[in-house]
Design a protein around this motif. Structure first.
Motif, PDB file in Angstrom:
ATOM      1  N   ASN A 156       1.141  -1.116   0.173  1.00  0.00           N
ATOM      2  CA  ASN A 156      -0.220  -0.408  -0.379  1.00  0.00           C
ATOM      3  C   ASN A 156       0.442   1.223  -0.165  1.00  0.00           C
ATOM      4  O   ASN A 156       1.631   1.700   1.011  1.00  0.00           O
ATOM      5  N   THR A 157       0.631   1.831  -1.028  1.00  0.00           N
ATOM      6  CA  THR A 157       1.371   3.671  -0.749  1.00  0.00           C
ATOM      7  C   THR A 157       0.892   4.724  -1.181  1.00  0.00           C
ATOM      8  O   THR A 157       0.423   4.867  -2.478  1.00  0.00           O
ATOM      9  N   ASN A 158       0.947   5.507  -0.126  1.00  0.00           N
ATOM     10  CA  ASN A 158      -0.408   6.411   0.209  1.00  0.00           C
ATOM     11  C   ASN A 158       0.543   7.773  -0.303  1.00  0.00           C
ATOM     12  O   ASN A 158       1.651   7.941   0.715  1.00  0.00           O
ATOM     13  N   LEU A 159       1.008   8.211  -1.164  1.00  0.00           N
ATOM     14  CA  LEU A 159       1.527   9.287  -1.819  1.00  0.00           C
ATOM     15  C   LEU A 159       0.514  10.581  -1.518  1.00  0.00           C
ATOM     16  O   LEU A 159      -0.418  10.679  -1.584  1.00  0.00           O
ATOM     17  N   PRO A 160       1.438  12.197  -1.145  1.00  0.00           N
ATOM     18  CA  PRO A 160       0.376  13.133  -1.181  1.00  0.00           C
ATOM     19  C   PRO A 160       0.412  13.795  -2.527  1.00  0.00           C
ATOM     20  O   PRO A 160      -0.537  15.002  -2.406  1.00  0.00           O
ATOM     21  N   ASP A 161       0.397  13.373  -3.346  1.00  0.00           N
ATOM     22  CA  ASP A 161       0.058  14.135  -4.820  1.00  0.00           C
ATOM     23  C   ASP A 161       0.878  12.941  -6.234  1.00  0.00           C
ATOM     24  O   ASP A 161       0.914  12.787  -6.129  1.00  0.00           O
ATOM     25  N   LEU A 162      -0.425  13.389  -7.426  1.00  0.00           N
ATOM     26  CA  LEU A 162      -0.573  12.881  -8.868  1.00  0.00           C
ATOM     27  C   LEU A 162       1.278  13.526  -9.091  1.00  0.00           C
ATOM     28  O   LEU A 162       1.611  11.850  -9.624  1.00  0.00           O
ATOM     29  N   GLU A 163       2.135  14.060  -8.967  1.00  0.00           N
ATOM     30  CA  GLU A 163       2.902  13.591  -9.646  1.00  0.00           C
ATOM     31  C   GLU A 163       3.587  12.948  -8.829  1.00  0.00           C
ATOM     32  O   GLU A 163       4.918  12.266  -9.376  1.00  0.00           O
ATOM     33  N   THR A 164       3.969  12.941  -7.705  1.00  0.00           N
ATOM     34  CA  THR A 164       4.600  11.950  -6.956  1.00  0.00           C
ATOM     35  C   THR A 164       4.584  10.369  -7.114  1.00  0.00           C
ATOM     36  O   THR A 164       5.215   9.022  -7.663  1.00  0.00           O
ATOM     37  N   GLU A 165       3.015  10.404  -7.094  1.00  0.00           N
ATOM     38  CA  GLU A 165       2.540   8.883  -7.757  1.00  0.00           C
ATOM     39  C   GLU A 165       3.272   8.677  -8.897  1.00  0.00           C
ATOM     40  O   GLU A 165       3.243   7.273  -9.200  1.00  0.00           O
ATOM     41  N   ILE A 166       3.198   9.184 -10.238  1.00  0.00           N
ATOM     42  CA  ILE A 166       3.460   9.292 -11.449  1.00  0.00           C
ATOM     43  C   ILE A 166       5.075   8.916 -11.018  1.00  0.00           C
ATOM     44  O   ILE A 166       5.626   7.698 -11.715  1.00  0.00           O
ATOM     45  N   GLU A 167       6.104   9.489 -10.548  1.00  0.00           N
ATOM     46  CA  GLU A 167       7.099   9.490 -10.365  1.00  0.00           C
ATOM     47  C   GLU A 167       7.369   8.147  -9.762  1.00  0.00           C
ATOM     48  O   GLU A 167       7.795   6.785 -10.060  1.00  0.00           O
ATOM     49  N   PHE A 168       6.259   7.668  -8.986  1.00  0.00           N
ATOM     50  CA  PHE A 168       6.896   6.388  -7.870  1.00  0.00           C
ATOM     51  C   PHE A 168       6.504   5.414  -9.094  1.00  0.00           C
ATOM     52  O   PHE A 168       7.165   4.142  -8.580  1.00  0.00           O
ATOM     53  N   ILE A 169       5.848   5.927  -9.935  1.00  0.00           N
ATOM     54  CA  ILE A 169       5.160   4.134 -10.764  1.00  0.00           C
ATOM     55  C   ILE A 169       6.102   4.166 -12.094  1.00  0.00           C
ATOM     56  O   ILE A 169       6.368   2.889 -12.213  1.00  0.00           O
ATOM     57  N   LEU A 170       6.897   4.901 -12.415  1.00  0.00           N
ATOM     58  CA  LEU A 170       7.853   4.817 -12.974  1.00  0.00           C
ATOM     59  C   LEU A 170       9.208   4.713 -12.310  1.00  0.00           C
ATOM     60  O   LEU A 170       9.570   3.796 -13.540  1.00  0.00           O
ATOM     61  N   GLU A 171       9.450   4.753 -11.087  1.00  0.00           N
ATOM     62  CA  GLU A 171      10.517   3.712 -10.360  1.00  0.00           C
ATOM     63  C   GLU A 171      10.344   2.306 -10.160  1.00  0.00           C
ATOM     64  O   GLU A 171      11.015   1.841 -10.659  1.00  0.00           O
ATOM     65  N   ARG A 172       8.883   2.415 -10.140  1.00  0.00           N
ATOM     66  CA  ARG A 172       8.649   0.559 -10.062  1.00  0.00           C
ATOM     67  C   ARG A 172       8.792   0.112 -11.500  1.00  0.00           C
ATOM     68  O   ARG A 172       9.465  -0.981 -11.390  1.00  0.00           O
ATOM     69  N   LEU A 173       8.887   0.614 -12.659  1.00  0.00           N
ATOM     70  CA  LEU A 173       9.060   0.091 -14.132  1.00  0.00           C
ATOM     71  C   LEU A 173      10.130   0.109 -13.989  1.00  0.00           C
ATOM     72  O   LEU A 173      11.071  -1.156 -14.719  1.00  0.00           O
ATOM     73  N   LYS A 174      10.854   1.168 -13.627  1.00  0.00           N
ATOM     74  CA  LYS A 174      11.846   1.067 -14.005  1.00  0.00           C
ATOM     75  C   LYS A 174      13.549  -0.195 -12.936  1.00  0.00           C
ATOM     76  O   LYS A 174      14.383  -0.839 -13.548  1.00  0.00           O
ATOM     77  N   SER A 175      12.876  -0.252 -12.198  1.00  0.00           N
ATOM     78  CA  SER A 175      13.311  -1.071 -11.419  1.00  0.00           C
ATOM     79  C   SER A 175      13.381  -2.903 -11.828  1.00  0.00           C
ATOM     80  O   SER A 175      13.651  -3.712 -11.204  1.00  0.00           O
ATOM     81  N   VAL A 176      12.425  -3.292 -12.803  1.00  0.00           N
ATOM     82  CA  VAL A 176      11.929  -4.542 -13.295  1.00  0.00           C
ATOM     83  C   VAL A 176      12.666  -4.039 -15.096  1.00  0.00           C
ATOM     84  O   VAL A 176      12.752  -5.254 -15.738  1.00  0.00           O
ATOM     85  N   GLY A 177      13.565  -3.537 -15.256  1.00  0.00           N
ATOM     86  CA  GLY A 177      13.784  -3.240 -15.946  1.00  0.00           C
ATOM     87  C   GLY A 177      12.784  -3.076 -17.212  1.00  0.00           C
ATOM     88  O   GLY A 177      13.615  -2.663 -19.102  1.00  0.00           O
TER      89      GLY A 177
END
Length: 384
Positions: A318-339
């Motif tokens: 469960n990832t509760n982030l403060p705003d939309l921009e931070t959420e999208i950045e988090f998703i992009l980091e997760r994508l990069k983490s799996v190649g």
């Protein structure tokens, strides 16, 4: 933008769309969960679009938004150009390799052939990138794809919300694809993707209320956690009716719904509502195809009638982030983490409608569940 402005914008948009009917089809089913249908008879593929929600206004908006997506996806208002892949790459511009999108075997694409290209925006590198037009619009016009593919197509009241919805849909389909592929071709004893049955008693209040609604209608609801190595919650909801009223008499019916979100409660609520909507779609007879569970795809691990160990809902990430921009950045980091190195946004908006519509393409995420000939390495790896 507040709710009043949303309503005004939506009314203006509806006036511009080729919608001939907006229908409340909720009363057709005993579940009573709000589902609306919109009809666009001039559409080039699906002409009936369904929307669901926790209340009727949300369901109506959802149905209209789906119609907006499909209408906007048919044509571009932005810049396009005709060229071969080889010409574009040699010109020095950034180009998305079409082969990275797991094209179907019968694709017309050839590196030396001329096709239409549109400019998108690559989120990871924050640079413009050219993409085959057929990978953005729907339906395809140049036979790059030979099946309807609306994966990663989303509308929103803001561009950021549309991008978030689109990219989460891709994450959802990637997870579901891995499970469907393994159920079809995997063998007992192989590793396979992790699937965890959810203890219904451990659900938060809103999804638990939906489960109770199904039980009162003598239906059985199965919830599974399909979260992958991305660590973004993906939930599958299987709604079972052992005595569905079919054309030849009572028959078992199983329909699925899926949901992905950074918040596990939002993901499971979306999945349950989608399975309710899928059931109403069968009853309404509105869809060209239904999200039904093919019997050939049921394996011993995933068979919904069998008991498996249940897990507490609180164990889902469960990832509760403060705003939309931070959420999208988090998703992009997760994508990069799996190649997965790229996430491309193509603007499909029409100025006359005033609503942002985007197509997001993430090369590397699996598409098997929407086209069984487009497997992708994230699904195929489970057999290696």
């Amino acid at each position: 933008m507040d709710e009043a402005k949303h309503k005004l914008l939506l009314k203006s948009t509806i006036d511009q769309l080729p919608i001939t009917r907006i229908a409340d089809i909720t009363p057709l089913d005993v579940l009573g969960t709000p589902v609306f249908a919109t009809v666009t008879p001039l559409a080039r593929d699906l002409t009936t679009h369904l929307g669901k929600g926790v209340d009727k206004e949300a369901a109506r908006i959802s149905a209209v938004m789906e119609a907006v997506e499909r209408v906007c996806a048919e044509e571009f208002e932005g810049e396009s150009r005709y060229a071969t892949y080889l010409e574009l790459t040699s010109s020095g511009v950034c180009v998305a390799d079409p082969l990275s999108f797991d094209l179907p075997p019968l694709t017309s694409y050839r590196p030396q052939s001329r096709f239409e290209w549109v400019e998108g925006w690559e989120l990871v590198s924050a640079l413009p990138i050219w993409v085959l037009a057929d990978l953005a619009r729907s339906p395809a016009k140049e036979a790059i794809l030979d099946q309807v593919d609306t994966n990663g197509l989303a509308a929103g009241f803001t561009r950021g919300r549309a991008v978030r919805s689109a990219i989460l849909e891709l994450v959802e389909r990637d997870a579901v694809s891995q499970h469907h592929f393994f159920q079809q071709y995997g063998h007992e004893g192989d590793g396979g993707p992790v699937r965890r049955r959810i203890d219904l008693d451990s659900l938060p209040p809103i999804p638990k209320t939906l489960v109770e609604r199904a039980e009162k209608a003598n239906l059985k609801l199965i919830l599974d956690d399909l979260t992958t190595d991305l660590g973004i919650p993906v939930i599958s909801s299987t709604l079972l009716d052992p005595l569905f009223c079919g054309a030849a008499g009572p028959m078992p019916l199983a329909v699925e719904g899926w949901g992905a979100d950074l918040l596990a409660e939002a993901a499971v609520t979306h999945a349950i509502l989608e399975s309710f909507q899928s059931r109403l779609g069968v009853i309404h007879g509105a869809r060209d195809s239904y999200n039904q569970v093919p019997s050939s795809r049921r394996g011993t691990e995933s068979e919904p009638w069998n008991f498996v160990a249940e897990h507490n809902f609180s164990t889902i990430p469960n990832t509760n982030l403060p705003d939309l921009e931070t959420e999208i950045e988090f998703i992009l980091e997760r994508l990069k983490s799996v190649g997965v190195a790229r996430a491309i946004v193509i603007d499909m908006s029409r100025k006359s409608l005033g609503l942002p519509v985007v197509r997001v393409r993430v090369p590397g995420l699996s598409l098997y569940t929407i086209d069984h000939r487009r497997v992708g390495w994230r699904s195929a790896r489970h057999l290696l």
